[in-house]
Each structure stands twice: as structure tokens, then as C-alpha cells.
Design an enzyme around this catalytic site. Sequence first.
Site, PDB file in Angstrom:
ATOM      1  N   SER A 273       8.751 -27.829   9.605  1.00 19.89           N
ATOM      2  CA  SER A 273       8.018 -27.439  10.815  1.00 19.89           C
ATOM      3  C   SER A 273       8.284 -28.508  11.862  1.00 19.89           C
ATOM      4  CB  SER A 273       6.526 -27.360  10.517  1.00 19.89           C
ATOM      5  OG  SER A 273       6.058 -28.657  10.222  1.00 19.89           O
ATOM      6  N   LYS A 274       7.769 -28.299  13.052  1.00 25.33           N
ATOM      7  CA  LYS A 274       7.983 -29.250  14.144  1.00 25.33           C
ATOM      8  C   LYS A 274       7.673 -30.689  13.706  1.00 25.33           C
ATOM      9  CE  LYS A 274       9.364 -26.973  17.733  1.00 25.33           C
ATOM     10  NZ  LYS A 274      10.754 -27.247  18.034  1.00 25.33           N
ATOM     11  N   ARG A 275       6.709 -30.824  12.843  1.00 18.89           N
ATOM     12  CA  ARG A 275       6.238 -32.156  12.492  1.00 18.89           C
ATOM     13  C   ARG A 275       7.201 -32.919  11.565  1.00 18.89           C
ATOM     14  NH1 ARG A 275       2.761 -33.178   8.845  1.00 18.89           N
ATOM     15  NH2 ARG A 275       2.423 -30.950   8.586  1.00 18.89           N
ATOM     16  N   ASN A 276       7.727 -32.212  10.580  1.00 16.85           N
ATOM     17  CA  ASN A 276       8.541 -32.930   9.591  1.00 16.85           C
ATOM     18  C   ASN A 276      10.037 -32.612   9.693  1.00 16.85           C
ATOM     19  OD1 ASN A 276       8.668 -30.393   8.560  1.00 16.85           O
ATOM     20  ND2 ASN A 276       7.398 -30.768   6.792  1.00 16.85           N
ATOM     21  N   ASP A 278      12.553 -29.938  12.469  1.00 12.44           N
ATOM     22  CA  ASP A 278      12.564 -28.561  12.966  1.00 12.44           C
ATOM     23  C   ASP A 278      13.254 -27.609  12.000  1.00 12.44           C
ATOM     24  OD1 ASP A 278      11.234 -28.642  15.492  1.00 12.44           O
ATOM     25  OD2 ASP A 278      12.850 -29.961  16.142  1.00 12.44           O
TER      26      ASP A 278
END
Length: 511
Positions: A273-276, A278
Site C-alpha cells: 500500500s502507499k505506506r509500505n 506502492d
Amino acid sequence: MNSELISPTSRPAKDGWHEIRVRIAPSPTGPVHLGNIHTALFNWLFARKYGGKFILRFEDTDLERSDRKWEELIYKEMRWLGLDWDEGPDVGGPYAPYRQTERLEIYRQYAERLREQGDVYYCYCSPEELEAERKAAEQSGTVYKYSRRCLHLTDTERKAKEEELRAAGRRPVLRFRVPEGVTLAWDDLIRGRIETASDTISDFVIMRGNGIPLYNFAVVVDDITMKISHVIRGEGHISNTPMQLLVYRALGERPPALGHIGHILGTDGKKLSKRNGDAYVGDYRDRGFLPEALFNFLALLGWTPPDGQEILSREAIIEAFELERVGKSPAIFDLEKLEWMNGVYLRSLDREELVRRALPYLQRAGLVGEPGELTAAQREQIGRVVGLYQERIKTLAEIGPATEYFFRDEIEYDAKAVQKVLKAASRPHLEAVVARLEHLGAEEWRVETLERELDGYVAEQGLRRLEVFQPIRVAVTGRTASPPLFDTLAVLGREKVLRRLRYALDHLVPG
Ligand code: GLU
């Protein structure tokens, strides 16, 4: 018990083995997920290693969500990464068409054959009836299996059902009649032997009333008719494989070799996800990763080269790639490692190439014009600027913010830097520096002459370099950190440097 087992090894024999044909079959219903591209890469590597064919086809049976624009995006991302295909909707091939919606007649014929053989039957049940069955199974705590109510209809009952459906404007689906007591097994190329008892499998729908086939049926028909030798796909499909084996069995066909590669997870063990990190290839391009770095990085997700080396050219990866060295556990997507790798690839580019790669990012940052409209002198200057940062950046997207003070007339000053460094005490130094540098003509403005002047001043005054250099740096770059000062001044040029030093004396330095 009847054991179904067909799996050649992943390493095609030197002789006697038929042509290697692998494929990816994405659904063009959204941007390509990195997992799909990873699967594509492994298939591509396998094909290129063994001189086989890599086929691209689309599973576009979701009529509402499938869109040509997503097909185009898949082409674009694959091309960007250098994954070329030998057959596909755009390039054609001996087993065209390569879109499922263009192959409906083929599925119809196979389905008809299965119906004649008694392997599939019409099912008239409404979604509500099926839902009620599912609920009942849930309540009694048993695994849901279709009741086979429609398999056992008498002729009269069937006629009545058909009438009923016709009146409602619907048509029956085709359901696969799962045989009892069969062990469905395959030697997975990556996971070893996997077995499922057919008794655990519910009669599954292979075709809707409107003639649109479902995945487990269509994929088998495609793989048979396109002569696919090896299916390499994500582990999410392990649970589909037994149903597909049933279809092969009913059609009297030998399944391809099957291998299921692990998912890609972020460093937190969760889906990307965007956090870990893309989930889409385009995000990595936007962030300034080089395709060769992402290629190298993705190849090492789940595959370990024999000598443990990490930076490998495409050719070296193709040469060393083996499914035997692909792990079955999920691969962890470590963004920091990708950044490191990208830095390694960035540093290996020659100046010309670095400029070519950096230009779109500089343009995006509004710092340069259209690459095609740049003069040779402008290109040369851009080369000097990005050259100063080649060792310092990890991605091309960093290049704009890092170098903007070279391109803009008005720069932004870091207020803290100004306050800390441009003190009243630095005024005499800056004044002296302006006086010395004014004597240098534009043609003398070089690292050596700047060094002579500035070091000369520091030595004459018995100062420390920092006392003089740091105020100059903040005055001309707006920041406390930059590439080495003489280089920075040389590339900035006489006019910008003197103008900024004077501006600092007039507006920023107290007293
Ligand atoms: N459309 C499926 C996917 O992209 C194809 C799976 C397969 O390779 O069989 O996951």
C-alpha cells in the site's frame, strides 16, 4: 482412488520436450498490480532463458470493468520494464485471438463437448435459491457444496424450469459435475506435491447463461488451445487449480506444468500500500526509479541467484534464472533496498544518459523546458547540474527539489539556515568575497580560480574555511548543505553567484 498427476519438471529437458510457452493473463480492469508484473517477469525470464515464447492475453470477461485503457497501461508498464511478448492482442500470433471476449465461440464448443459427455449440466437455480443453500450450510457448520438439485431433474421438471427462466428473460448456467473419489494432485514446480480430494469441491459454474465463460474453465481452454507448457502464477490461484485439473481431465488433456509463486508483501507483512511501498508500477516510475533497477529488484523478490550477488544485468538474470531457486514464502518488498539499488544504477549512468533520464523529472518540476527545445548549451549546463547530484540522489524525483536553485532566478531560503549562518559577523567576509570574485571574468570562473580566491582570503585572514564558506553557501543556495562549494559556485556561474551574494548583503545579513 484415482490420482491425477501431471507435471513435467521446471527445467525443460535438452531434448524431447516440446516448446516452452508461458503466458500471463491479466484482467484489464484497473492499473496493473506489482504482483502481476512480478509474475509477468518470472514468466518472461523463464521463456527467455529456455528460448520459449512469452504470451500476453487478456481475461476481459468482466464486461463492466474491462477497459481498453487498462490494456494500454499493461502494455506501457511492460514495455517500460523491457518485458516484450511474442504473442498478444496487439502483435497477434498463431493462436489468436488473445482476448477472451473474442474467443466466446471456442468456449462454447468446449462447453458443448463437456455437455455431450455429461460432465456439465444446466443449472436453473436463482441467486436467491443458491444463497439459501449457502446459508443453510453455514448454519449447520458444513462446507457449502451445491445440492445438485438441477442435476437430478426429471424431463418434465427441466421443461418447467426452462419455461420459468425464459419467462424471466434468463438462461441457465452450465455447471461442472465434479466426480467423487478422485485425488487431484500436481507436483507444483515451486511447492512440491499438492493434493485435493474432489469430494471437497462443489459443482462449479463454467459458463453463464449469456455465454460468458468463468475463469476456471476459460483459462483451461486458453491454455490448451494456446499450447501453454508451463503455468507460473501467484499462490492465490492454488485453490483454483484442482477445478482446472478437473476440466483438463474431462477434456482428456494433459495439464501444463504448474508453479505457484509467493505473494509480495510490504516490510510490515501486509499487502503493498502507499505506506509500505506502492502497488503499481507507474508509482515507481513517478517516484524516479529506473526500470533497470526495478527489474533487478523484482527479479530478486522470491528468487535467489546462485552466487548471492544483488546487482545483476538483465542478461545475467536470464542466464541464472531457475524456478528451482524460487522460494514459496511471500517475498518482502523492502523499499529501502530498492532505493539503494536505484542509487547504484543511477551512479552507473554516463552523463548523457543521466541527463536524458532526468529531463522529464526536471521538466515536471517546472525547471526546464521541453527536452526537444533545449539548446546544446542548456543541455550542457543541465549535465553539469545533475552531475553534481549523481552521487547524492536515490531517485530521479529527488533531482528537481535538489537542484532547483541552479535553475530559478529567485531561490527559497531556509529561514533557519539564514538565521544561524548569515550573522552580522559574516558581513565583512561576504563583502570581501564579492570584491575578490568581481575581478574574475566569466571566462575565468572555474573551480581552480574560485578555490584560489576563496582559500586565499581564508588564509590571509587566518580564518577557518567554514566561517567564510558556510555564509557563502547559504547566500547562494539558500541551504546549509550542497555539493562541494567550489563546484557549486562554478556551475551556478558568475552572474547568479554575485547577484545572490549582493542580495544577501542587502537583505539577509544584519547590520
Ligand atoms: N486473470 C488471472 C490473474 O491475473 C489469471 C490467472 C492465471 O494465470 O491462471 O490472476
